[in-house]
Design an enzyme around this catalytic site. Structure first.
Site, PDB file in Angstrom:
ATOM      1  N   CYS A  33     -12.484  -3.705  -0.535  1.00  0.00           N
ATOM      2  CA  CYS A  33     -13.786  -4.695  -1.013  1.00  0.00           C
ATOM      3  C   CYS A  33     -13.536  -5.240  -2.371  1.00  0.00           C
ATOM      4  O   CYS A  33     -12.591  -4.853  -2.969  1.00  0.00           O
ATOM      5  CB  CYS A  33     -14.889  -3.894  -0.758  1.00  0.00           C
ATOM      6  N   GLU A 147     -21.145   8.863  -6.964  1.00  0.00           N
ATOM      7  CA  GLU A 147     -22.082   7.829  -7.040  1.00  0.00           C
ATOM      8  C   GLU A 147     -23.381   8.147  -6.856  1.00  0.00           C
ATOM      9  O   GLU A 147     -24.208   7.643  -8.149  1.00  0.00           O
ATOM     10  CB  GLU A 147     -22.044   6.771  -5.724  1.00  0.00           C
ATOM     11  N   THR A 185     -24.239   3.469  -1.732  1.00  0.00           N
ATOM     12  CA  THR A 185     -23.913   2.127  -1.323  1.00  0.00           C
ATOM     13  C   THR A 185     -23.061   2.488   0.123  1.00  0.00           C
ATOM     14  O   THR A 185     -22.732   1.297   0.724  1.00  0.00           O
ATOM     15  CB  THR A 185     -22.894   1.516  -2.349  1.00  0.00           C
ATOM     16  N   SER A 243     -13.432   9.763   0.782  1.00  0.00           N
ATOM     17  CA  SER A 243     -13.764   8.468   0.808  1.00  0.00           C
ATOM     18  C   SER A 243     -15.209   8.349   1.883  1.00  0.00           C
ATOM     19  O   SER A 243     -14.826   8.256   3.062  1.00  0.00           O
ATOM     20  CB  SER A 243     -12.660   7.565   1.158  1.00  0.00           C
TER      21      SER A 243
END
Ligand code: 0CM
Ligand code: SF4
Length: 335
Positions: A33, A147, A185, A243
């Site tokens: 991305c 995150e 996200t 991930s």
């Protein structure tokens, strides 16, 4: 900003092998991305500019191959700032850090470069804004993920983590009229919506985020997998176990009708018995996965008679983020 152009589902490429009936469906979009591309290039440019060693807090992105390759080039990955020699260059990963980490780096006089994805930074800004307005912020995300640690660290007194629908029962708030949900996200869109529905049953005045927190790349990769999964006996997702967005693709594939789905870091992890009796294999990759790893999987599948590859396209991605200012190349006209 339009980051993705939805398309009619397009399947391109040669059809199933006439002889064997075997084929591969290759999801598009897949792989890197804009935020990962920027983060990896940030480290590469920092290496060029400052020379080895440079330090990175946590994994720059959650991919084994990326981390191993950068390590070989002189990047030292650390867990915390206190492992970094004073005055060194330290890059913050794509997943973002809390203000406390920025402060700890400043205390050690580290030269920091922030590779946080701008779409993660956007969620940080939302957390700060709603904390300033004294909302209770319900942050949907996975406990222990870097995150959410970074986002929650923006407003620890206002944020509580909600790790899936089953965590909703334990949530309490100070004022049911001032509650908002935000999210990590890289979650499953469907599971997040299920969590929000449960939260809203409990708190009918729950407010939505000003814009989607689950990023365009996470959403697009899930849409592409959903499009191909019903036709697949097996979906191979290339990505690392830590991930989040890659792991979610396995869950989405199974939820959308794939008979089986496995996550692999490398082609060599594919067990040939997975291919027994299989006619259609779906292939995709997480947002932190270099395309060379997908090529390795396709090469291995070709050796097992899966040489016909059809691309299943559900969106075109065009978003690009500029590098941190200090690493941008000077314009051609400048000296
Ligand atoms: O958040 P996740 O675990 O999916 O991270 P990743 O490094 O695999 O993917 C890119 C990102 C971000 C933020
Ligand atoms: Fe940014 Fe989304 Fe990529 Fe994470 S997955 S780095 S939030 S674009």
């Amino acid at each position: 900003m339009t980051s993705a152009v939805p398309l009619n589902l397009g399947i391109t490429g040669s059809g199933a092998s006439e002889a064997t009936g075997k084929r591969v469906l290759l999801a598009e979009p897949r792989g890197y991305c804009a935020g990962v591309d920027r983060a990896v290039e940030t480290v590469e440019r920092a290496l060029e500019k400052h020379g080895a060693p440079i330090y990175v807090r946590k994994e720059i992105v959650h991919n084994r191959h990326v981390v191993d390759t950068l390590s070989e080039r002189g990047v030292v990955f650390v867990d915390e700032t206190d492992e970094v020699p004073e005055g060194s260059v330290l890059v913050f990963s794509a997943h973002g850090v809390s203000p406390a980490v920025h402060e700890a780096a400043a205390v050690r006089s580290l030269h920091t470069i922030d590779a946080t994805c701008p779409l993660v930074t956007k969620v940080h800004q939302e957390a700060k804004r709603f904390a300033r307005d004294d909302f209770d912020i319900l942050l949907i995300g996975h406990e222990g993920h870097e995150e959410v640690e970074g986002t929650a660290g923006e407003a620890p007194d206002h944020v509580q983590l909600v790790d899936g629908p089953e965590s909703v029962d334990a949530v309490t708030v100070r004022d049911e009229n001032k509650v908002i949900w935000l999210s990590q996200t890289t979650l499953s869109v469907d599971e997040t919506m299920a969590t929000v529905a449960r939260l809203r049953e409990k708190f009918p005045k729950l407010q939505d985020p000003p814009s989607d927190d689950i990023c365009y790349a996470t959403q697009n990769r899930q849409v592409a997998v959903k499009a191909m999964a019903p036709e697949c006996d097996l979906v191979i997702v290339v990505g690392s176990r830590n991930s989040s967005n890659s792991v979610r693709l396995v869950e989405v594939a199974l939820g959308a009708g794939a008979t089986a789905s496995h996550l692999v870091d490398f082609a060599r992890e594919i067990d040939p018995t997975w291919l027994d009796g299989v006619r259609t294999v779906g292939v995709t990759s997480g947002a932190s996965v270099p395309e060379i790893l997908v090529r390795g999987v396709l090469d291995l599948l070709a050796e097992h008679d899966f040489a016909n590859v059809q691309t299943v396209t559900t969106a075109n991605e065009t978003l690009v983020f500029s590098l941190p200012r200090e690493l941008r190349k000077p314009a051609a006209t400048q000296r």
